[in-house]
Design an enzyme around this catalytic site. Structure first.
Site, PDB file in Angstrom:
ATOM      1  N   SER A  19       0.837  -1.199   0.000  1.00 49.72           N
ATOM      2  CA  SER A  19       0.000   0.000   0.000  1.00 49.72           C
ATOM      3  C   SER A  19       0.873   1.250   0.000  1.00 49.72           C
ATOM      4  O   SER A  19       2.080   1.185   0.248  1.00 49.72           O
ATOM      5  CB  SER A  19      -0.898   0.033   1.244  1.00 49.72           C
ATOM      6  N   SER A  66      -8.090   0.766  -3.546  1.00 51.34           N
ATOM      7  CA  SER A  66      -8.163   0.695  -2.084  1.00 51.34           C
ATOM      8  C   SER A  66      -6.781   0.700  -1.449  1.00 51.34           C
ATOM      9  O   SER A  66      -6.616   1.111  -0.298  1.00 51.34           O
ATOM     10  CB  SER A  66      -8.914  -0.571  -1.661  1.00 51.34           C
ATOM     11  N   SER A  67      -5.752   0.272  -2.205  1.00 51.52           N
ATOM     12  CA  SER A  67      -4.385   0.209  -1.677  1.00 51.52           C
ATOM     13  C   SER A  67      -3.687   1.559  -1.679  1.00 51.52           C
ATOM     14  O   SER A  67      -2.638   1.716  -1.044  1.00 51.52           O
ATOM     15  CB  SER A  67      -3.548  -0.774  -2.504  1.00 51.52           C
ATOM     16  N   SER A  69      -5.517   4.790  -1.607  1.00 51.96           N
ATOM     17  CA  SER A  69      -6.399   5.891  -1.206  1.00 51.96           C
ATOM     18  C   SER A  69      -6.413   5.971   0.317  1.00 51.96           C
ATOM     19  O   SER A  69      -7.436   5.765   0.966  1.00 51.96           O
ATOM     20  CB  SER A  69      -7.811   5.668  -1.750  1.00 51.96           C
ATOM     21  N   CYS A 104      -4.716  -0.470   8.730  1.00 54.91           N
ATOM     22  CA  CYS A 104      -4.072  -0.945   7.508  1.00 54.91           C
ATOM     23  C   CYS A 104      -2.774  -1.636   7.916  1.00 54.91           C
ATOM     24  O   CYS A 104      -1.835  -0.990   8.375  1.00 54.91           O
ATOM     25  CB  CYS A 104      -3.775   0.196   6.541  1.00 54.91           C
ATOM     26  N   LYS A 277     -13.836  -7.331   6.020  1.00 55.71           N
ATOM     27  CA  LYS A 277     -13.384  -7.817   4.729  1.00 55.71           C
ATOM     28  C   LYS A 277     -14.115  -9.116   4.408  1.00 55.71           C
ATOM     29  O   LYS A 277     -14.621  -9.793   5.307  1.00 55.71           O
ATOM     30  CB  LYS A 277     -11.873  -8.084   4.743  1.00 55.71           C
ATOM     31  N   SER A 308     -11.267  -5.640  -0.870  1.00 54.31           N
ATOM     32  CA  SER A 308     -11.096  -4.431  -0.077  1.00 54.31           C
ATOM     33  C   SER A 308     -11.812  -3.284  -0.775  1.00 54.31           C
ATOM     34  O   SER A 308     -11.596  -3.058  -1.970  1.00 54.31           O
ATOM     35  CB  SER A 308      -9.611  -4.089   0.093  1.00 54.31           C
ATOM     36  N   HIS A 313      -8.510  -7.391  -4.046  1.00 54.64           N
ATOM     37  CA  HIS A 313      -7.217  -6.763  -3.767  1.00 54.64           C
ATOM     38  C   HIS A 313      -6.151  -7.332  -4.693  1.00 54.64           C
ATOM     39  O   HIS A 313      -6.183  -8.524  -5.030  1.00 54.64           O
ATOM     40  CB  HIS A 313      -6.838  -7.013  -2.312  1.00 54.64           C
ATOM     41  N   MET A 317      -4.220  -7.624   1.925  1.00 50.58           N
ATOM     42  CA  MET A 317      -4.151  -6.630   2.973  1.00 50.58           C
ATOM     43  C   MET A 317      -3.378  -7.209   4.162  1.00 50.58           C
ATOM     44  O   MET A 317      -3.513  -8.394   4.475  1.00 50.58           O
ATOM     45  CB  MET A 317      -5.557  -6.229   3.425  1.00 50.58           C
ATOM     46  N   GLY A 318      -2.581  -6.367   4.819  1.00 51.17           N
ATOM     47  CA  GLY A 318      -1.799  -6.843   5.952  1.00 51.17           C
ATOM     48  C   GLY A 318      -2.669  -7.325   7.097  1.00 51.17           C
ATOM     49  O   GLY A 318      -2.382  -8.353   7.729  1.00 51.17           O
TER      50      GLY A 318
END
Length: 393
Positions: A19, A66-67, A69, A104, A277, A308, A313, A317-318
């Site tokens: 991200s 999403s990654s 913004s 995040c 999610k 996401s 994604h 996501m982490g």
């Protein structure tokens, strides 16, 4: 007609994991944006370039995914034995909305380096060479993250040979520890808020699906890929170019949010786009990643695809990775079963960009499962620093 000049605000543009976002020190924000509320949200929306009906973020710092913004606000620690407060805002692309409901995990990687570079740690804590542990208070969900940041010649080491699938270039490895990462929100207030490892989830217009609902890392609804007509090797176009598929997956997300007690009515899901999610899992199967890299079935324990902000994604996501690792460690969940069952303290899963290994430590205490920590390695890098400019209106 005369228009006011733009406002200059000190900021740093950083990548963390897969991200990137705009980082601010709290004290650098305009006074009206230093407290939560409409003024802060309006500022961050304008910084990113939202809402954008074109879906491009041409007039802002966002990347229209999403990654990309995202905004982060760092402040002196409000909790004893921590170095900084870390507040994360997921900025909607097409609506005037900032979601503060979760963390995040990828950008968590950049918080330690930012804190060191911006003087939040005393100089005596930073070695000439070695590693410094930054204790981060994740203010959105009230949890502790430990970031183990490499130091060379007294400065954050950013370059290196550590590779992350989903990131083009290598960098220095940063190890993250998420302590007690279960989000205790929701009706049950536990890691499995429904009280079950697997539920029958009734989804209007779809029917009943088996689902594992967990709050570790970030509230997540897991379903089996084959129950949705997938095999778990899908890349973004297979999902994101299919409006019917996106609508179906959103319906699952809303049903899960209601069942987990995160929202009271379906309409509230529109004001909670970041969480929960929704993800689907499948046993290991070979595929070719989005970069053209061949992923062998014996290189992974299972395949996972996650959405996401309404889209599949590009990697993982982490925070969802923490949820995956935790669910995989608990025998009987859908994630654990897809990985072959049994007990495990680490899992390597396939995602659209490649693979990721994440570990989790769980305990069964008084009839309930608890996660004490989750560990993963990512990398971070400053992309640009200086001032971001926004119109004063």
């Amino acid at each position: 007609m005369r228009f006011p000049p733009q406002r200059k605000i000190p900021a740093t543009y950083m990548r963390g994991g897969t991200s990137k976002g705009v980082f601010f020190r709290l004290q650098d924000l305009p006074p009206e944006a230093q407290a939560p509320g409409p003024a802060r949200d309006a500022l961050l929306l304008r910084v990113i370039g939202s809402p954008d009906p074109y879906g491009k973020h041409t007039d802002g710092m966002g990347g229209a995914t999403s990654s990309t913004s995202k905004c982060v606000i760092i402040a002196p620690a409000s909790v004893p034995d921590h170095d900084v407060d870390y507040l994360y805002g997921q900025v909607s692309i097409d609506s005037a909305f900032v979601d503060w409901s979760g963390n995040c995990g990828n950008l968590s990687t950049a918080v330690g380096p930012f804190a060191i570079a911006n003087g939040f740690l005393p100089a005596g804590r930073i070695p000439d060479n070695g590693t410094v542990t930054v204790r981060i208070w994740q203010a959105n969900i009230g949890k502790t993250i430990l970031a183990h940041v490499p130091i060379t010649d007294g400065q954050v080491q950013e370059t290196g040979d550590f590779e992350v699938d989903g990131v083009t270039f290598p960098a220095a490895e940063i190890v993250l520890e998420f302590l007690d990462p279960s989000d205790d929100e929701g009706e049950g207030g536990s890691m499995f808020p429904t009280g079950h490892l697997v539920d029958d989830l009734d989804v209007p217009g779809i029917g009943t699906l088996k689902a594992t609902m967990i709050t570790a890392g970030i509230p997540t609804v897991f379903a089996n890929a084959d129950a949705l007509g997938y095999d778990g090797t899908e890349l973004q176009p297979a999902i994101n170019d299919d409006k019917a598929a996106l609508a179906k997956l959103e319906a699952i997300r809303v049903a899960g949010a209601l069942r987990m007690g995160l929202i009271r009515t379906p309409e509230k899901a529109a004001t909670r786009q970041h969480t929960p999610k929704v993800a689907f899992v499948a046993p290991p199967q070979a595929y070719v990643s989005s970069s053209g890299k061949a992923i062998a079935a014996d290189a992974i324990d299972l395949n996972v695809r996650a959405l996401s902000m309404g889209k599949l994604h590009h990697a993982m996501m982490g925070t969802a990775s923490v949820a995956i690792a935790t669910a995989a460690a608990v025998p009987g969940t859908l994630v654990n079963l897809a990985a072959g069952g049994g007990q495990r303290d680490a899992v390597r899963f396939g995602h659209p960009s490649g693979t990721l290994r994440v570990g989790a430590s769980v305990q069964h205490v008084d009839g309930q499962w608890m996660v004490t920590r989750a560990v993963m390695s990512r990398s971070a890098r400053v992309l640009m620093e200086g001032w971001v400019r926004v119109p004063q209106d």
